[in-house]
Design a protein around this motif. Sequence first.
Motif, mmCIF file in Angstrom:
data_model
loop_
_atom_site.group_PDB
_atom_site.id
_atom_site.type_symbol
_atom_site.label_atom_id
_atom_site.label_comp_id
_atom_site.label_asym_id
_atom_site.label_seq_id
_atom_site.Cartn_x
_atom_site.Cartn_y
_atom_site.Cartn_z
ATOM 1 N N ALA A 141 -2.197 0.409 -15.725
ATOM 2 C CA ALA A 141 -3.098 -0.706 -15.426
ATOM 3 C C ALA A 141 -2.651 -1.445 -14.174
ATOM 4 O O ALA A 141 -3.476 -1.838 -13.327
ATOM 5 C CB ALA A 141 -3.164 -1.660 -16.617
ATOM 6 N N MET A 142 -1.339 -1.643 -14.013
ATOM 7 C CA MET A 142 -0.822 -2.326 -12.834
ATOM 8 C C MET A 142 -1.077 -1.499 -11.571
ATOM 9 O O MET A 142 -1.452 -2.034 -10.524
ATOM 10 C CB MET A 142 0.674 -2.595 -12.988
ATOM 11 C CG MET A 142 1.000 -3.662 -14.016
ATOM 12 S SD MET A 142 0.285 -5.262 -13.592
ATOM 13 C CE MET A 142 1.212 -5.650 -12.114
ATOM 14 N N ILE A 143 -0.871 -0.186 -11.670
ATOM 15 C CA ILE A 143 -1.151 0.690 -10.528
ATOM 16 C C ILE A 143 -2.614 0.556 -10.123
ATOM 17 O O ILE A 143 -2.948 0.437 -8.931
ATOM 18 C CB ILE A 143 -0.799 2.147 -10.862
ATOM 19 C CG1 ILE A 143 0.725 2.320 -10.957
ATOM 20 C CG2 ILE A 143 -1.390 3.109 -9.828
ATOM 21 C CD1 ILE A 143 1.163 3.687 -11.467
ATOM 22 N N MET A 144 -3.501 0.564 -11.116
ATOM 23 C CA MET A 144 -4.925 0.482 -10.829
ATOM 24 C C MET A 144 -5.302 -0.856 -10.211
ATOM 25 O O MET A 144 -6.082 -0.925 -9.262
ATOM 26 C CB MET A 144 -5.728 0.718 -12.115
ATOM 27 C CG MET A 144 -5.496 2.074 -12.764
ATOM 28 S SD MET A 144 -5.899 3.458 -11.696
ATOM 29 C CE MET A 144 -7.664 3.244 -11.544
ATOM 30 N N LEU A 145 -4.750 -1.949 -10.717
ATOM 31 C CA LEU A 145 -5.095 -3.269 -10.187
ATOM 32 C C LEU A 145 -4.668 -3.426 -8.732
ATOM 33 O O LEU A 145 -5.325 -4.128 -7.954
ATOM 34 C CB LEU A 145 -4.457 -4.366 -11.040
ATOM 35 C CG LEU A 145 -5.125 -4.647 -12.386
ATOM 36 C CD1 LEU A 145 -4.335 -5.693 -13.157
ATOM 37 C CD2 LEU A 145 -6.570 -5.113 -12.201
ATOM 38 N N HIS A 146 -3.578 -2.780 -8.360
ATOM 39 C CA HIS A 146 -3.113 -2.888 -6.977
ATOM 40 C C HIS A 146 -4.076 -2.222 -5.996
ATOM 41 O O HIS A 146 -3.984 -2.474 -4.780
ATOM 42 C CB HIS A 146 -1.714 -2.282 -6.832
ATOM 43 C CG HIS A 146 -0.609 -3.243 -7.139
ATOM 44 N ND1 HIS A 146 -0.249 -4.257 -6.282
ATOM 45 C CD2 HIS A 146 0.190 -3.384 -8.223
ATOM 46 C CE1 HIS A 146 0.739 -4.958 -6.811
ATOM 47 N NE2 HIS A 146 1.026 -4.443 -7.995
ATOM 48 N N VAL B 267 -3.388 8.538 -6.748
ATOM 49 C CA VAL B 267 -2.616 7.816 -7.766
ATOM 50 C C VAL B 267 -1.172 7.649 -7.312
ATOM 51 O O VAL B 267 -0.573 6.578 -7.474
ATOM 52 C CB VAL B 267 -2.699 8.546 -9.123
ATOM 53 C CG1 VAL B 267 -1.764 7.894 -10.142
ATOM 54 C CG2 VAL B 267 -4.132 8.537 -9.645
ATOM 55 N N LEU B 268 -0.590 8.698 -6.735
ATOM 56 C CA LEU B 268 0.789 8.597 -6.255
ATOM 57 C C LEU B 268 0.906 7.570 -5.129
ATOM 58 O O LEU B 268 1.872 6.800 -5.066
ATOM 59 C CB LEU B 268 1.276 9.964 -5.775
ATOM 60 C CG LEU B 268 1.404 11.042 -6.858
ATOM 61 C CD1 LEU B 268 1.797 12.376 -6.243
ATOM 62 C CD2 LEU B 268 2.411 10.631 -7.930
ATOM 63 N N HIS B 269 -0.092 7.532 -4.255
ATOM 64 C CA HIS B 269 -0.101 6.533 -3.182
ATOM 65 C C HIS B 269 -0.228 5.127 -3.766
ATOM 66 O O HIS B 269 0.468 4.192 -3.328
ATOM 67 C CB HIS B 269 -1.253 6.813 -2.224
ATOM 68 C CG HIS B 269 -1.473 5.721 -1.220
ATOM 69 N ND1 HIS B 269 -0.644 5.522 -0.131
ATOM 70 C CD2 HIS B 269 -2.423 4.743 -1.153
ATOM 71 C CE1 HIS B 269 -1.067 4.481 0.557
ATOM 72 N NE2 HIS B 269 -2.144 3.995 -0.033
ATOM 73 N N LEU B 270 -1.100 4.976 -4.750
ATOM 74 C CA LEU B 270 -1.290 3.665 -5.368
ATOM 75 C C LEU B 270 -0.021 3.209 -6.081
ATOM 76 O O LEU B 270 0.312 2.018 -6.080
ATOM 77 C CB LEU B 270 -2.461 3.719 -6.358
ATOM 78 C CG LEU B 270 -3.833 4.018 -5.744
ATOM 79 C CD1 LEU B 270 -4.865 4.221 -6.842
ATOM 80 C CD2 LEU B 270 -4.257 2.927 -4.788
ATOM 81 N N ALA B 271 0.677 4.168 -6.706
ATOM 82 C CA ALA B 271 1.941 3.821 -7.370
ATOM 83 C C ALA B 271 2.949 3.308 -6.353
ATOM 84 O O ALA B 271 3.646 2.306 -6.599
ATOM 85 C CB ALA B 271 2.490 5.034 -8.123
ATOM 86 N N ARG B 272 3.033 3.981 -5.199
ATOM 87 C CA ARG B 272 3.964 3.524 -4.150
ATOM 88 C C ARG B 272 3.580 2.127 -3.662
ATOM 89 O O ARG B 272 4.442 1.274 -3.440
ATOM 90 C CB ARG B 272 3.962 4.510 -2.979
ATOM 91 C CG ARG B 272 4.712 5.801 -3.241
ATOM 92 C CD ARG B 272 4.959 6.572 -1.967
ATOM 93 N NE ARG B 272 3.722 6.988 -1.320
ATOM 94 C CZ ARG B 272 3.070 8.108 -1.592
ATOM 95 N NH1 ARG B 272 3.550 8.941 -2.516
ATOM 96 N NH2 ARG B 272 1.961 8.418 -0.951
ATOM 97 N N ALA B 273 2.267 1.903 -3.497
ATOM 98 C CA ALA B 273 1.810 0.590 -3.046
ATOM 99 C C ALA B 273 2.139 -0.496 -4.070
ATOM 100 O O ALA B 273 2.337 -1.658 -3.706
ATOM 101 C CB ALA B 273 0.299 0.628 -2.793
ATOM 102 N N ALA B 274 2.209 -0.104 -5.344
ATOM 103 C CA ALA B 274 2.536 -1.064 -6.399
ATOM 104 C C ALA B 274 4.033 -1.207 -6.611
ATOM 105 O O ALA B 274 4.476 -1.970 -7.472
ATOM 106 C CB ALA B 274 1.866 -0.636 -7.710
ATOM 107 N N GLY B 275 4.837 -0.456 -5.830
ATOM 108 C CA GLY B 275 6.285 -0.597 -5.905
ATOM 109 C C GLY B 275 7.003 0.484 -6.662
ATOM 110 O O GLY B 275 8.217 0.397 -6.882
#
Length: 356
Positions: free
Chosen positions: A250-255, A84-92
């Motif tokens: 939701a934005m984190i997940m979509l990324h 999740v932390l990686h996905l958050a970084r990928a989402a900005g």
Amino acid sequence: MTVEELRTRHVELLRDRRVVDHLDPVRKGAEHAAHRYHTWTQVAGEPVRTRLERLADVRDRPAAYRRAHLHTLQRTLDALQPEVLHLARAAGWTVTTPVLAGVFPTGTLDGLCVPVPGRGVLVLVNSGLPDLVGAVLKIMTGALPNYGTPPLLSSEQASYALAEAINAYLYGNGAVEAQPLPELSGQRLALVGLMLRRATQFVVAHEIGHVLAGHLVNARRWTDPNTPVGALDAQSVGWPREHEADRIAAMIMLHTLDDLAPRELDVHEPCLVAAVLLVLFLHEVVDRLADERGLVVPFAGTHPPPVRRIQSVVEHLAERVRTPRALDLAADVATWLEDQLAGVREWFRLADEVRI
């Protein structure tokens, strides 16, 4: 300040609340395996009286927390949190505050943010949440012909299995699993595993969304005396910020889908959307049944009603999904759950009579 300090605080909290005496590795064979269904034909195959007594027993004598089970759930969170932390970084979004997602019997389908001064934030994920979500996904994929024919469960079997799963959640204090269902295979196994992982990620991402948006700075402490382990503190940030955390999650997940080819996206996006919304659908169902039965849902007032959250998330997702039928699977899940409620209520009514 390190995540390991948060982990120490999490263990201290579990000990202080007498959830377990310790969380050291459990010796093999130290805990008895729970009774389970070994074949799908066995599900709800006992005499009706036996099934009703099992529902009633959970209400009268909730089981003790099992160290091995808590260990398993914590290992799952330990694997999902870095994702999740990686996905958050990928989402900005970069999380600069140390965060630890820890399993804990909060009594609610939402996670709870608990700031630890000078150390970071504990995200407490209810121990009953993955059990309920996983059981419901198994029942749904086993009962509906969409996931394989013939279905693994009849309508009556599915109705009882769902009643048992929700009964365990409502009355089991986060310590009770419904009688485990048989193992799945093939498409069903892959779908349940994927959606359970996505649903848990969304819960963690929602709480991390509060951290990212700075909600905890102006939050007020909310103490609820009615959790499974007595009075417990959490942070109340207000309904608008809860909606914002849902949107961030939701934005984190979509990324997570950004690098998929169109054909893969057609498969994975509906599953992701359905998993995100399943958490809220179950929240709404559990809250409704709890209200009907006069049960207290801990921290209920800290979040908007689930129906409002569902509407807000659906509107948010509808503007951002990339596949035409992305919301269809979620709609099917919601319809199936709604159709099952009458049967669940009837099993609950019959179990009430057994207790009289």
